[in-house]
Design a protein around this motif. Sequence first.
Motif, short mmCIF file in Angstrom:
data_model
loop_
_atom_site.label_atom_id
_atom_site.label_comp_id
_atom_site.label_asym_id
_atom_site.label_seq_id
_atom_site.Cartn_x
_atom_site.Cartn_y
_atom_site.Cartn_z
N THR A 81 0.81 -1.22 0.00
CA THR A 81 0.00 0.00 0.00
C THR A 81 0.85 1.28 0.00
O THR A 81 0.35 2.35 -0.34
N GLU A 82 2.12 1.18 0.39
CA GLU A 82 2.97 2.38 0.44
C GLU A 82 3.96 2.44 -0.72
O GLU A 82 4.07 3.45 -1.39
N SER A 83 4.68 1.32 -0.95
CA SER A 83 5.73 1.33 -1.98
C SER A 83 5.17 0.96 -3.35
O SER A 83 5.82 1.19 -4.36
N LEU A 84 3.97 0.36 -3.38
CA LEU A 84 3.36 -0.16 -4.61
C LEU A 84 4.17 -1.29 -5.23
O LEU A 84 3.90 -1.68 -6.37
N TYR A 85 5.16 -1.84 -4.51
CA TYR A 85 5.84 -3.03 -5.01
C TYR A 85 4.84 -4.18 -5.07
O TYR A 85 3.99 -4.31 -4.18
N GLU A 86 4.96 -5.04 -6.07
CA GLU A 86 4.13 -6.24 -6.10
C GLU A 86 4.55 -7.15 -4.95
O GLU A 86 5.73 -7.29 -4.65
N VAL A 87 3.56 -7.75 -4.30
CA VAL A 87 3.88 -8.66 -3.20
C VAL A 87 3.44 -10.06 -3.59
O VAL A 87 2.50 -10.25 -4.35
N GLU A 88 4.17 -11.06 -3.09
CA GLU A 88 3.82 -12.46 -3.38
C GLU A 88 2.91 -13.02 -2.30
O GLU A 88 2.01 -13.81 -2.57
N THR A 89 3.21 -12.62 -1.07
CA THR A 89 2.43 -13.09 0.07
C THR A 89 2.06 -11.86 0.90
O THR A 89 2.92 -11.03 1.18
N ILE A 90 0.81 -11.77 1.27
CA ILE A 90 0.37 -10.57 1.97
C ILE A 90 0.71 -10.69 3.46
O ILE A 90 0.35 -11.68 4.10
N GLY A 91 1.43 -9.71 3.97
CA GLY A 91 1.83 -9.71 5.38
C GLY A 91 0.84 -8.94 6.24
O GLY A 91 -0.25 -8.56 5.78
N LYS A 92 1.25 -8.71 7.47
CA LYS A 92 0.37 -8.07 8.46
C LYS A 92 -0.08 -6.66 8.03
O LYS A 92 -1.15 -6.20 8.40
N GLN A 93 0.79 -6.01 7.26
CA GLN A 93 0.49 -4.62 6.88
C GLN A 93 -0.60 -4.53 5.80
O GLN A 93 -1.04 -3.45 5.45
N GLY A 94 -1.04 -5.72 5.29
CA GLY A 94 -2.09 -5.72 4.27
C GLY A 94 -1.56 -5.37 2.89
O GLY A 94 -0.33 -5.27 2.70
N ALA A 95 -2.45 -5.20 1.94
CA ALA A 95 -2.03 -4.90 0.57
C ALA A 95 -3.19 -4.25 -0.20
O ALA A 95 -4.35 -4.30 0.23
N LEU A 96 -2.81 -3.64 -1.31
CA LEU A 96 -3.79 -2.99 -2.19
C LEU A 96 -4.11 -3.93 -3.35
O LEU A 96 -3.21 -4.33 -4.09
N LEU A 97 -5.39 -4.27 -3.49
CA LEU A 97 -5.85 -5.06 -4.65
C LEU A 97 -6.48 -4.07 -5.61
O LEU A 97 -7.46 -3.39 -5.25
N SER A 98 -5.90 -3.92 -6.80
CA SER A 98 -6.46 -2.94 -7.73
C SER A 98 -6.42 -3.47 -9.16
O SER A 98 -5.60 -4.33 -9.50
N GLY A 99 -7.33 -2.95 -9.97
CA GLY A 99 -7.39 -3.43 -11.35
C GLY A 99 -8.18 -2.49 -12.23
O GLY A 99 -8.73 -1.48 -11.78
N ALA A 100 -8.21 -2.85 -13.50
CA ALA A 100 -8.98 -2.09 -14.49
C ALA A 100 -9.71 -3.08 -15.39
O ALA A 100 -9.13 -4.06 -15.84
N LEU A 101 -10.97 -2.77 -15.61
CA LEU A 101 -11.82 -3.58 -16.50
C LEU A 101 -12.17 -2.72 -17.70
O LEU A 101 -12.63 -1.59 -17.55
#
Lengths: 300, 300
Positions: free
Chosen positions: B266-286
Amino acid sequence: MSSSPSIAPLPTKLVSIKEMRANIAAFRRKNPDAAVGFVPTMGALHAGHLTIVTQAKIECDYVVASLFVNPAQFAANEDYDIYPRPIEEDMKLLGQEGVDAVFVPTTQEIYGDKNALEEGTAVEVRGLSHQLEGAIRPHFFRGVATVVSKLLNIVQPDFIYLGQKDAQQAVVVRNMIKDMHIPSELRVIQTVREKDGLAMSSRNAYLNEAQRAIAPLLYQAMGEALRLYVHEKERSTKVLLDAVKDYIRENGNELTELQYISINDTESLYEVETIGKQGALLSGALLLGEIRIIDNIILR
Amino acid sequence: MSSSPSIAPLPTKLVSIKEMRANIAAFRRKNPDAAVGFVPTMGALHAGHLTIVTQAKIECDYVVASLFVNPAQFAANEDYDIYPRPIEEDMKLLGQEGVDAVFVPTTQEIYGDKNALEEGTAVEVRGLSHQLEGAIRPHFFRGVATVVSKLLNIVQPDFIYLGQKDAQQAVVVRNMIKDMHIPSELRVIQTVREKDGLAMSSRNAYLNEAQRAIAPLLYQAMGEALRLYVHEKERSTKVLLDAVKDYIRENGNELTELQYISINDTESLYEVETIGKQGALLSGALLLGEIRIIDNIILR
């Protein structure tokens, strides 16, 4: 009783952004209509800087200077590590000039953990950053625009002061302030020279005796062009530039190499063929071994 | 006597930078300790914008909104010319929300005579502008960072409000504010949705009936990933992204094409393989024909 020689008090030294902001805020709260002036420097102060500070003191009620060697304007092969940092001496000089506060941040304070050259937010003044000094130092004006923008956000002065010695830097910052609607006004203070005409520069300390002796060559050569411009009403840039090149070829020695010499519009920095009423900027760089002497004059 | 239905007064409309600055300065002079909030928009306001304004009104003493369709964030093939500009309707809506002042500058006022996409000063948040939406729209975040920087210099608010709908935009602006030491704090307000889950967007007006019917598909598909994340404690991004893709393949139609779907820090926007405690951003475009539906949720 005779008065003892007065010793100027040192200005307030502020290291953190938070302290710097609190200092300005306190002054502004008490003096809501006063003018704050800001003189950003990389330190290693000389009479050129002090002339700028003097002018700021005349025009403003409160003057802040900064001492910060900005890593974003040095390429990997440049002199960032050895750039002089005589902070105590600089503080004394600024105290003698009556500067009210001096911002001396760490690199970490300004750039965080980021690599200043490659990471984080950067400001670029497109169209004015790639020619002249920007052609030789492609990273340079992005680094300047970025750090000046940061410092202006921190200090929020009414006036910012720069030297005419770095003419392109002044054009870049003037355009950045205008484009970005930054609520500060730029003042550009004229170049201070040694008796032999060499423009004062912190980097002059790098010159050895032989280099120092020939260093005024660029300014002298530009004086040839100025003479043709003023006395012979010469307006052709080719003729004027040839006069500079000829002078350097005839009066230079094995140490000197003209890196570039150019005549450009003072606002757009476009190369001009014939100088019009608005005048033009004559600027160049002379190489003395690895040391670069840059200088400029306005033909007007 | 019964009271007649109250008609909210229109907010003060300010067209020039000078007027806008004078308006804020007058308020600040009378209310030196008050908080000023700023809600930049491109107009064509919907309930998502109004929720942001409501929050700003709760947290601030004075709220400024802007209506400005920023040319620097539209590529040549995009919808700049047809982007809706219902300024009178927007002014009424902002008046009903109690907004104090609305900045409605011309393009000339913000960019002068320069081509906003190519000329003048630009701000770029390196490392956060090239992925996700930036991969599809390479000019976009430079345009956003540049105009937000200009608007912040003009309004100088204590708080700036953006919507979570444009998640990467919020990350870019948060980092720009931090890197550049801009004295404003970012608040991000959560996405407002239609009853069927479609995130509100000014561009939803472009959807025809068939497109509108299938438009919630992306949000529904992201709900699948959220369900796996929350109820089955799934932390593998591959599994979560496959669930989104499968859902869209199974429930989409001939109108729908998933342009991208990604899980990033959510901060660095690096792709993550496994989501840790800090959570993650799921985003997309249709993609629905030429119309792009973008959406995101935080997995945390």
